[in-house]
Design a protein around this motif. Structure first.
Motif, mmCIF file in Angstrom:
data_model
loop_
_atom_site.group_PDB
_atom_site.id
_atom_site.type_symbol
_atom_site.label_atom_id
_atom_site.label_comp_id
_atom_site.label_asym_id
_atom_site.label_seq_id
_atom_site.Cartn_x
_atom_site.Cartn_y
_atom_site.Cartn_z
ATOM 1 N N UNK A 290 22.030 54.443 15.061
ATOM 2 C CA UNK A 290 22.626 53.333 15.811
ATOM 3 C C UNK A 290 21.731 52.819 16.937
ATOM 4 N N UNK A 291 20.791 53.641 17.373
ATOM 5 C CA UNK A 291 19.884 53.244 18.456
ATOM 6 C C UNK A 291 18.949 52.106 18.052
ATOM 7 N N UNK A 292 18.891 51.772 16.754
ATOM 8 C CA UNK A 292 18.090 50.612 16.338
ATOM 9 C C UNK A 292 18.508 49.362 17.103
ATOM 10 N N UNK A 293 19.796 49.265 17.403
ATOM 11 C CA UNK A 293 20.282 48.099 18.150
ATOM 12 C C UNK A 293 19.744 48.122 19.574
ATOM 13 N N UNK A 294 19.673 49.298 20.189
ATOM 14 C CA UNK A 294 19.099 49.393 21.529
ATOM 15 C C UNK A 294 17.621 49.007 21.521
ATOM 16 N N UNK A 295 16.928 49.377 20.447
ATOM 17 C CA UNK A 295 15.495 49.084 20.352
ATOM 18 C C UNK A 295 15.240 47.590 20.199
ATOM 19 N N UNK A 296 16.019 46.916 19.365
ATOM 20 C CA UNK A 296 15.864 45.466 19.181
ATOM 21 C C UNK A 296 17.166 44.886 18.627
ATOM 22 N N UNK A 297 18.053 44.447 19.518
ATOM 23 C CA UNK A 297 19.354 43.962 19.062
ATOM 24 C C UNK A 297 19.287 42.699 18.217
ATOM 25 N N UNK A 298 18.186 41.943 18.291
ATOM 26 C CA UNK A 298 18.101 40.708 17.516
ATOM 27 C C UNK A 298 17.488 40.921 16.136
ATOM 28 N N UNK A 299 16.867 42.071 15.904
ATOM 29 C CA UNK A 299 16.291 42.376 14.593
ATOM 30 C C UNK A 299 17.249 43.215 13.752
ATOM 31 N N UNK A 300 18.301 43.746 14.361
ATOM 32 C CA UNK A 300 19.204 44.661 13.667
ATOM 33 C C UNK A 300 20.629 44.124 13.650
ATOM 34 N N UNK A 301 21.006 43.563 12.516
ATOM 35 C CA UNK A 301 22.354 43.021 12.331
ATOM 36 C C UNK A 301 23.317 44.166 12.037
ATOM 37 N N UNK A 302 24.606 43.912 12.276
ATOM 38 C CA UNK A 302 25.635 44.927 12.034
ATOM 39 C C UNK A 302 26.356 44.679 10.712
ATOM 40 N N UNK A 303 26.765 43.433 10.489
ATOM 41 C CA UNK A 303 27.423 43.109 9.216
ATOM 42 C C UNK A 303 27.091 41.685 8.818
ATOM 43 N N UNK A 304 27.344 41.397 7.536
ATOM 44 C CA UNK A 304 27.190 40.039 7.005
ATOM 45 C C UNK A 304 28.576 39.503 6.713
ATOM 46 N N UNK A 305 28.745 38.217 6.981
ATOM 47 C CA UNK A 305 30.029 37.574 6.720
ATOM 48 C C UNK A 305 29.810 36.290 5.933
ATOM 49 N N UNK A 306 30.615 36.132 4.880
ATOM 50 C CA UNK A 306 30.600 34.888 4.094
ATOM 51 C C UNK A 306 31.703 34.011 4.676
ATOM 52 N N UNK A 307 31.334 32.894 5.288
ATOM 53 C CA UNK A 307 32.327 32.096 6.007
ATOM 54 C C UNK A 307 33.316 31.373 5.103
ATOM 55 N N UNK A 308 34.544 31.279 5.583
ATOM 56 C CA UNK A 308 35.550 30.458 4.909
ATOM 57 C C UNK A 308 35.141 28.996 5.001
ATOM 58 N N UNK A 309 34.589 28.611 6.159
ATOM 59 C CA UNK A 309 34.115 27.250 6.390
ATOM 60 C C UNK A 309 32.791 27.340 7.149
ATOM 61 N N UNK A 310 31.654 27.169 6.455
ATOM 62 C CA UNK A 310 30.352 27.311 7.107
ATOM 63 C C UNK A 310 30.171 26.425 8.344
ATOM 64 N N UNK A 311 30.866 25.307 8.401
ATOM 65 C CA UNK A 311 30.732 24.405 9.552
ATOM 66 C C UNK A 311 31.295 25.014 10.839
ATOM 67 N N UNK A 312 32.120 26.071 10.710
ATOM 68 C CA UNK A 312 32.684 26.716 11.903
ATOM 69 C C UNK A 312 31.602 27.235 12.836
ATOM 70 N N UNK A 313 30.454 27.616 12.276
ATOM 71 C CA UNK A 313 29.383 28.160 13.107
ATOM 72 C C UNK A 313 28.861 27.103 14.100
ATOM 73 N N UNK A 314 29.032 25.835 13.754
ATOM 74 C CA UNK A 314 28.571 24.764 14.641
ATOM 75 C C UNK A 314 29.323 24.758 15.973
ATOM 76 N N UNK A 315 30.506 25.359 15.997
ATOM 77 C CA UNK A 315 31.293 25.405 17.220
ATOM 78 C C UNK A 315 30.915 26.550 18.156
#
Length: 123
Positions: free
Chosen positions: A87-112
Motif C-alpha cells: 500500500x505504500x506505493x501510494x505514499x511513494x507516488x500517489x499520481x502513478x498508483x491508481x486504486x480502482x478503475x470505474x466504467x462511468x454510467x455517463x462519461x460526461x459526468x467527469x466534466x463536472x
C-alpha cells in the motif's frame, strides 16, 4: 508536489484519469500526506455499481482510516492488486498508483469535476 493537469479532481481528494472507456481513480498527494504511512488499501468491490459520492474503497494508515469515494457514477471494473502487498506505493507516488478503475454510467459526468487549478485553490 505539483498537480498533474491531465486529470480531474474531487473536493474529497480523489483524482480521475481517463484510460480508454474507463477512468483510473486514486488519491491526491494532499490526501496521502494527511493520512501518513498507508498500511492497507482495499475493499473495492469489482462489479459493484455505485452512485457518485458512494464509498468505493478504503485506505488505512498508522494514523487513520479513510473512505475513498466514487467520483462519478459507474461500475468498478478493477482493483489495483499491487496495493494489497504494498500500500505504500501510494505514499511513494500517489499520481502513478491508481486504486480502482470505474466504467462511468455517463462519461460526461467527469466534466463536472475540478480541474487541477480549481482543486489546488480549495485544497
Amino acid at each position: 508536489m505539483s498537480l498533474p493537469e491531465d486529470r480531474k479532481y474531487t473536493a474529497s481528494h480523489e483524482w480521475v484519469l481517463k484510460e480508454g472507456d474507463v477512468f483510473l481513480v486514486g488519491i491526491t498527494f494532499n490526501a496521502q500526506d494527511q493520512l501518513g504511512d498507508l498500511v492497507f488499501v482495499g475493499d473495492a468491490q469489482v462489479g459493484s455499481t455505485l452512485a457518485a459520492g458512494e464509498t468505493a474503497a478504503v485506505v488505512e494508515s498508522v494514523k487513520a482510516a479513510s473512505d475513498i469515494y466514487a467520483p462519478i457514477a459507474g461500475e468498478i471494473t478493477e482493483f489495483n492488486t499491487a496495493l494489497e502487498d504494498n500500500p505504500a506505493l501510494i505514499n511513494e507516488d500517489p499520481y502513478a498508483n491508481w486504486i480502482f478503475k470505474i466504467k462511468p454510467s455517463n462519461p460526461a459526468d467527469v466534466d463536472g469535476l475540478l480541474s487541477a487549478a480549481d482543486y489546488a485553490a480549495q485544497a
